[in-house]
Design an enzyme around this catalytic site. Sequence first.
Site, PDB file in Angstrom:
ATOM      1  N   CYS A  48       0.814  -1.216   0.000  1.00 12.14           N
ATOM      2  CA  CYS A  48       0.000   0.000   0.000  1.00 12.14           C
ATOM      3  C   CYS A  48       0.850   1.269   0.000  1.00 12.14           C
ATOM      4  O   CYS A  48       0.326   2.355  -0.262  1.00 12.14           O
ATOM      5  CB  CYS A  48      -0.939   0.015   1.199  1.00 12.14           C
ATOM      6  SG  CYS A  48      -0.075   0.106   2.786  1.00 12.14           S
ATOM      7  N   ASN A  49       2.135   1.162   0.275  1.00  9.82           N
ATOM      8  CA  ASN A  49       2.950   2.384   0.296  1.00  9.82           C
ATOM      9  C   ASN A  49       4.329   2.227  -0.326  1.00  9.82           C
ATOM     10  O   ASN A  49       5.218   3.029  -0.071  1.00  9.82           O
ATOM     11  CB  ASN A  49       3.080   2.922   1.732  1.00  9.82           C
ATOM     12  CG  ASN A  49       3.559   1.863   2.707  1.00  9.82           C
ATOM     13  OD1 ASN A  49       4.482   1.110   2.404  1.00  9.82           O
ATOM     14  ND2 ASN A  49       2.938   1.804   3.873  1.00  9.82           N
ATOM     15  N   GLU A 115       5.837  -2.157  11.581  1.00  6.90           N
ATOM     16  CA  GLU A 115       4.604  -2.881  11.241  1.00  6.90           C
ATOM     17  C   GLU A 115       4.916  -4.350  10.955  1.00  6.90           C
ATOM     18  O   GLU A 115       5.996  -4.698  10.483  1.00  6.90           O
ATOM     19  CB  GLU A 115       3.920  -2.256  10.027  1.00  6.90           C
ATOM     20  CG  GLU A 115       4.705  -2.378   8.737  1.00  6.90           C
ATOM     21  CD  GLU A 115       3.801  -2.389   7.510  1.00  6.90           C
ATOM     22  OE1 GLU A 115       2.734  -3.011   7.574  1.00  6.90           O
ATOM     23  OE2 GLU A 115       4.207  -1.794   6.508  1.00  6.90           O
ATOM     24  N   ARG A 116       3.947  -5.217  11.229  1.00 10.58           N
ATOM     25  CA  ARG A 116       4.159  -6.653  11.062  1.00 10.58           C
ATOM     26  C   ARG A 116       3.785  -7.158   9.672  1.00 10.58           C
ATOM     27  O   ARG A 116       4.339  -8.139   9.207  1.00 10.58           O
ATOM     28  CB  ARG A 116       3.342  -7.414  12.107  1.00 10.58           C
ATOM     29  CG  ARG A 116       3.805  -7.170  13.535  1.00 10.58           C
ATOM     30  CD  ARG A 116       2.984  -7.971  14.513  1.00 10.58           C
ATOM     31  NE  ARG A 116       1.562  -7.619  14.431  1.00 10.58           N
ATOM     32  CZ  ARG A 116       0.605  -8.231  15.131  1.00 10.58           C
ATOM     33  NH1 ARG A 116       0.928  -9.233  15.920  1.00 10.58           N
ATOM     34  NH2 ARG A 116      -0.654  -7.848  15.028  1.00 10.58           N
ATOM     35  N   GLN A 121       4.316  -9.734   3.405  1.00 12.52           N
ATOM     36  CA  GLN A 121       4.282  -9.258   2.023  1.00 12.52           C
ATOM     37  C   GLN A 121       5.591  -9.564   1.302  1.00 12.52           C
ATOM     38  O   GLN A 121       5.592  -9.875   0.101  1.00 12.52           O
ATOM     39  CB  GLN A 121       3.988  -7.753   2.016  1.00 12.52           C
ATOM     40  CG  GLN A 121       2.562  -7.438   2.453  1.00 12.52           C
ATOM     41  CD  GLN A 121       2.356  -5.971   2.800  1.00 12.52           C
ATOM     42  OE1 GLN A 121       3.301  -5.275   3.205  1.00 12.52           O
ATOM     43  NE2 GLN A 121       1.134  -5.490   2.660  1.00 12.52           N
ATOM     44  N   THR A 191     -11.092  -9.468   0.302  1.00 13.54           N
ATOM     45  CA  THR A 191     -10.921 -10.830   0.827  1.00 13.54           C
ATOM     46  C   THR A 191      -9.471 -11.289   0.766  1.00 13.54           C
ATOM     47  O   THR A 191      -9.184 -12.476   0.913  1.00 13.54           O
ATOM     48  CB  THR A 191     -11.787 -11.830   0.027  1.00 13.54           C
ATOM     49  OG1 THR A 191     -11.446 -11.739  -1.373  1.00 13.54           O
ATOM     50  CG2 THR A 191     -13.261 -11.544   0.206  1.00 13.54           C
ATOM     51  N   SER A 193      -5.142 -10.855   1.790  1.00 14.05           N
ATOM     52  CA  SER A 193      -4.380 -10.972   3.033  1.00 14.05           C
ATOM     53  C   SER A 193      -4.577  -9.743   3.921  1.00 14.05           C
ATOM     54  O   SER A 193      -4.618  -9.853   5.152  1.00 14.05           O
ATOM     55  CB  SER A 193      -2.894 -11.168   2.720  1.00 14.05           C
ATOM     56  OG  SER A 193      -2.401 -10.079   1.950  1.00 14.05           O
ATOM     57  N   ALA A 195      -7.267  -7.914   4.065  1.00 14.64           N
ATOM     58  CA  ALA A 195      -8.599  -8.049   4.659  1.00 14.64           C
ATOM     59  C   ALA A 195      -8.553  -9.006   5.843  1.00 14.64           C
ATOM     60  O   ALA A 195      -9.202  -8.774   6.877  1.00 14.64           O
ATOM     61  CB  ALA A 195      -9.592  -8.542   3.607  1.00 14.64           C
TER      62      ALA A 195
END
Length: 433
Positions: A48-49, A115-116, A121, A191, A193, A195
């Site tokens: 996402c970043n 962050e975990r 990822q 739906t 990972s 989510a």
Amino acid sequence: MVLLSLVASHHDLDLAVLERLSSDVHAVGRELVRASTPVTGAVVLATCNRFELYLEVDDVDQTPAALAAASQAVATRSGYAPDEVLTHLRPLTGNAAGEHLFAVASGLESMVVGEREIAGQVRRALTTARRDGTTTSALESLFQAASRVSRAVESETGLGAAGRSVVGVALDIAERGLVPWSEVSCVLVGTGSYAGATLAALKARGCTDVRVYSPSGRASQFASARGVRALPAGADLAAELGGVDLVVACSGAAGAVLQVDALAAARARVDARPLTVVDLALRHDVDPGVRHLPGVRLVTLHTVAEHAPAEHAAVESARRIVVSAADAYEADQRVREWNPAVVAQRTRVLGGLEAALAALPQDARDERAERSLRRRTRSTLHGPTVRAREAARAGDAVAYAAALAELAAIEVPNVATAVAGPAPATVGASAAR
């Protein structure tokens, strides 16, 4: 072989730019490996970043050509010109690329430090590359090492143990305008990972009224496996939100699945309660215009970036672990790359010795003398072998060349003299005594 990493992240770029760069990301890796380019392997890490390409290139001289091919592939999908893509992608090579990946996997480069989710990822990026047939032994080794470093950072520093994450910070922000979590009615969009991580976070906070919506029609399977309900396939998402307090969207669909006009119309038809919308998709699951609707509050990745907790004391220790691990990894790789020449010299001597021993007539062989000769030969090889490998680990090309030359000067022992020759004299001397 050289490792080339091309990095674009929230540190340097607006999320809208990252969204465009990330278009059809995995096709980029497949194209680069299968086309006639210097790229022999590729792993794509898109979150996402961040958007990062890890490429194995034939030779350091081919790095500019690989960079040009990568920028063209990204440009084709993003709509940017190749030269513009190059201004957005930060190239790293060798140890710098490895150290960066180790830091990323450990959560040190994340929007929410420590962050975990990022560790998973990174693992999934490698799994996808395997599925696409674009990974190589060098990239496998690098990404597996990154996962080990991530675990070491968490166990030795506690970074990440508090469960801080993009999801966690987003829900912290959302919480300020909500009823108690046990009373919250939530719709989860997606739906994947992310989510799954979001649902786990919601349950941990005490939210039990969660329904799942999937633009791809996978809600029922996802929901039943996790003990929650699914909205009917083909349901009008906006119409389902009248009695809902919270929407968390992280499907990553191509285009917004919740449009501002549809939500405005749906809320006008009912006495809708205040609604908090959390959009964690880089490519916007929710039309940003919903923030202007009465009674609607929007939390996005931009909001998370503004409210992410500052780095804490464990970060300094974590960075030391990452730097040390990157240096050790580079040294190990250099030993592997330089070791074949050492092995070749040892094989020349030891293989030649075994061949000469095998050629001796059976009645001329002395097992004890042969064992002694093998020990002496290995002892002779040991010193320069150790020096060569230590020089490789240190990156000392001069010392390595000297040790290799020393190995090359060692001759195959004269077996006839060393084994067969002395035996009769020894027997005679014993008889004389």
